[in-house]
Design a protein around this motif. Structure first.
Motif, short mmCIF file in Angstrom:
data_model
loop_
_atom_site.label_atom_id
_atom_site.label_comp_id
_atom_site.label_asym_id
_atom_site.label_seq_id
_atom_site.Cartn_x
_atom_site.Cartn_y
_atom_site.Cartn_z
N LEU A 26 0.81 -1.21 0.00
CA LEU A 26 0.00 0.00 0.00
C LEU A 26 0.85 1.27 0.00
CD1 LEU A 26 -2.64 -1.07 2.66
CD2 LEU A 26 -2.85 -1.17 0.17
N ARG A 27 2.01 1.19 0.67
CA ARG A 27 2.83 2.39 0.80
C ARG A 27 4.23 1.99 1.23
NH1 ARG A 27 0.63 7.73 2.91
NH2 ARG A 27 1.27 8.38 1.32
N ARG A 28 5.21 2.73 0.74
CA ARG A 28 6.61 2.59 1.18
C ARG A 28 7.15 3.98 1.46
NH1 ARG A 28 9.07 -1.74 -3.16
NH2 ARG A 28 7.76 -3.45 -2.48
N ASP A 29 8.03 4.06 2.47
CA ASP A 29 8.59 5.35 2.81
C ASP A 29 9.86 5.14 3.63
OD1 ASP A 29 8.84 8.11 2.97
OD2 ASP A 29 6.85 8.43 3.82
N VAL A 30 10.60 6.21 3.84
CA VAL A 30 11.79 6.20 4.68
C VAL A 30 11.60 7.29 5.73
CG1 VAL A 30 14.29 6.46 4.76
CG2 VAL A 30 13.21 5.45 2.75
#
Length: 66
Positions: A26-30
């Motif tokens: 659904l979502r990827r982030d750092v």
């Protein structure tokens, strides 16, 4: 909808991958490897969060207790 988050932790940053119950991304982030920054991100982007999976390593204990 139930969602799950996996955290890949390093010294300065943590990679987050959020998936649904079927395993769809659904979502990827750092985000910074800081308990408050991670909690803020998860609260903002994951209202139906069921579980967080945290990799084992030297920083895991720090983040878990934070």
């Amino acid at each position: 909808m139930s969602i799950f988050a996996g955290l890949d932790v390093s010294d300065k940053s943590t990679h987050i991958c959020v998936v649904d119950a079927e395993g769809g991304v659904l979502r990827r982030d750092v985000v910074a490897s800081d308990p408050e920054a991670l909690a803020s991100w998860l609260n903002r982007h994951c209202p139906d969060l069921v579980r967080v999976v945290l990799e084992t390593g030297p920083l895991s204990t720090f983040l878990y207790h934070g």
